[in-house]
Design a protein around this motif. Structure first.
Motif, PDB file in Angstrom:
ATOM      1  N   ARG A   1       3.970  -7.730 -10.074  1.00  0.00           N
ATOM      2  CA  ARG A   1       3.780  -6.211 -10.620  1.00  0.00           C
ATOM      3  C   ARG A   1       3.141  -5.671 -10.117  1.00  0.00           C
ATOM      4  O   ARG A   1       1.137  -6.284  -9.624  1.00  0.00           O
ATOM      5  N   LYS A   2       2.569  -4.061  -8.857  1.00  0.00           N
ATOM      6  CA  LYS A   2       2.236  -3.797  -8.895  1.00  0.00           C
ATOM      7  C   LYS A   2       0.966  -3.175  -9.931  1.00  0.00           C
ATOM      8  O   LYS A   2       1.514  -2.049  -9.668  1.00  0.00           O
ATOM      9  N   ASP A   3       0.093  -3.159 -10.307  1.00  0.00           N
ATOM     10  CA  ASP A   3      -0.806  -1.976 -11.209  1.00  0.00           C
ATOM     11  C   ASP A   3      -1.544  -1.431 -11.026  1.00  0.00           C
ATOM     12  O   ASP A   3      -1.768  -0.167 -11.790  1.00  0.00           O
ATOM     13  N   SER A   4      -2.122  -1.061  -9.817  1.00  0.00           N
ATOM     14  CA  SER A   4      -2.896  -0.228  -9.789  1.00  0.00           C
ATOM     15  C   SER A   4      -3.012  -0.145  -7.687  1.00  0.00           C
ATOM     16  O   SER A   4      -2.572  -0.665  -7.220  1.00  0.00           O
TER      17      SER A   4
ATOM     18  N   ASP B   1       0.701  -1.171   0.218  1.00  0.00           N
ATOM     19  CA  ASP B   1       0.086   0.025   0.051  1.00  0.00           C
ATOM     20  C   ASP B   1       0.827   1.138   0.603  1.00  0.00           C
ATOM     21  O   ASP B   1       0.256   2.529  -0.021  1.00  0.00           O
TER      22      ASP B   1
ATOM     23  N   SER C   1       0.294  -8.623 -10.228  1.00  0.00           N
ATOM     24  CA  SER C   1       0.096  -9.254 -11.653  1.00  0.00           C
ATOM     25  C   SER C   1       1.162 -10.064 -11.077  1.00  0.00           C
ATOM     26  O   SER C   1       2.759  -9.466 -11.985  1.00  0.00           O
TER      27      SER C   1
ATOM     28  N   VAL D   1       3.964   2.683  -4.629  1.00  0.00           N
ATOM     29  CA  VAL D   1       2.733   3.142  -6.501  1.00  0.00           C
ATOM     30  C   VAL D   1       2.877   2.039  -7.173  1.00  0.00           C
ATOM     31  O   VAL D   1       3.528   1.092  -7.105  1.00  0.00           O
ATOM     32  N   PRO D   2       2.670   2.447  -8.403  1.00  0.00           N
ATOM     33  CA  PRO D   2       2.278   1.504  -9.446  1.00  0.00           C
ATOM     34  C   PRO D   2       3.382   1.274  -9.477  1.00  0.00           C
ATOM     35  O   PRO D   2       4.741   2.476 -10.164  1.00  0.00           O
TER      36      PRO D   2
END
Length: 263
Positions: free
Chosen positions: A260-263, A176, A231, A179-180
Motif C-alpha cells: 500500500r502507498k501510505d503517503s 507517483d 507498506s 494517491v495514498p
C-alpha cells in the motif's frame, strides 16, 4: 493462413508472442502454432511453466479480491495479456458493477480480443501501449480517476523489462501518479532455488529472446526493491503459491507481493 476476425491484420502469427504463449499455458485458445511450439519448448526445459502461469493467475485473483476488500474500486492492469477466465473486471465488478478497470498490453491480439469482450462494459477498457512508457499509458487511462486510490497491477510483467529500461523507475512513475491508499500488486520470475548447473534456464532464455521479449529473472532482494517506500501487507514478498493461498501448490519460480502507498 486464414486471419481470424479477432486478429489485427498487422499481427505476424508466425512469430511467437509472450502474451499468446501465456494464453496457451493457461489453457486458452487465442494462440497460434508458433506460440504453441515456443511454449512447448519452454515446458521441455522448464516443466513447471504451465503450473507457474496458473499459480500466477490465481494470485492475481486473490490480490484483486484483497484490494476490493480494502475498498479499492479502480485497477490499472499493466501487461494484462489475453483475457481468460477470472479477468480483473470480472472479479472487481462482482460486488461493484461500477468498479473501473483499464487493461494495458503491447500485444495487438490481447487488446483486440479484450475490447471485443468489453464492448458492452462501460467501466472497463483495453489500450495498446508499452508499460515502459508510463506517461503514454497514464494519458490514455482516462477511465480512471487518479484523485482516488488505484490498484496498479504488474503481474508477471516486469521480468520482461530489462535492467537497461530501469524497471524500478517505471514502477515509481506509476505510483507517483497515484494517491495514498493505492496499491501495487506485483509478481516476478526468479531463478532463486534453481540449480545453477542446470542449463535449462539458458535454453528458456533463448526461446524468449526469439519472441522479442527476453526474460530477466530477479532475486528476492531485487523483487523486494520494487516495493521500496510502500507498506507491504502480509505475508510480504513470498513465493507466489504462498501469498494467501486458497489451495496447496508447489514453488514455481515466481515471487509475489502486495503493498500500500501510505503517503
Amino acid at each position: 493462413m486464414e486471419q481470424l476476425n479477432w486478429v489485427p491484420s498487422s499481427v505476424d502469427v508466425t512469430k511467437p508472442s509472450v502474451a499468446r504463449m501465456y494464453d496457451y499455458f493457461l489453457g486458452g485458445s487465442h494462440n497460434f502454432e508458433a506460440d504453441r511450439a515456443a511454449a512447448k519448448a519452454v515446458e521441455q526445459f522448464a516443466p513447471g511453466a504451465a503450473t507457474g502461469a496458473q499459480s500466477n493467475r490465481s494470485f492475481l485473483r486473490r490480490a484483486v479480491r484483497t484490494l476490493r476488500a480494502a475498498g479499492v474500486s479502480q485497477f490499472l492492469d499493466l501487461g494484462s495479456g489475453i483475457p481468460t477466465v477470472g479477468n480483473v473486471h470480472e472479479i472487481a465488478q462482482q460486488d461493484d458493477p461500477t468498479a473501473r478497470v483499464v487493461y494495458v498490453d503491447f500485444e495487438p491480439v490481447a487488446v483486440s480480443h479484450a475490447n471485443l469482450l468489453l464492448a458492452e462494459n462501460d467501466y472497463a477498457c483495453a489500450i495498446q501501449a508499452d508499460l515502459r512508457s508510463p506517461s503514454t499509458v497514464l494519458t490514455q487511462s482516462n477511465l480512471l480517476d487518479f484523485t482516488k486510490p488505484v490498484g496498479v497491477l504488474m503481474v508477471a510483467a516486469l521480468h520482461f523489462v530489462p535492467d537497461s529500461d530501469d524497471p524500478y523507475s517505471v514502477v515509481e512513475t506509476y505510483l507517483d501518479a497515484c494517491v495514498p491508499g493505492s496499491y501495487l500488486v506485483l509478481s516476478h520470475g526468479t531463478m532463486d532455488g534453481y540449480d545453477p548447473e542446470d542449463n535449462g534456464a539458458d535454453q528458456v532464455s533463448a526461446i524468449y529472446k526469439r519472441t522479442g521479449n527476453p526474460v530477466t529473472p530477479r532475486t528476492h532482494a531485487e523483487v523486494s526493491r520494487f516495493f521500496t517506500g510502500l507498506s507491504l501487507i502480509e505475508p510480504g514478498v513470498v513465493p507466489v503459491n504462498e501469498w494467501r493461498p486458497d489451495a496447496d501448490a508447489d514453488f514455481v519460480g515466481i515471487y509475489a507481493g502486495v503493498a500500500r502507498k501510505d503517503s
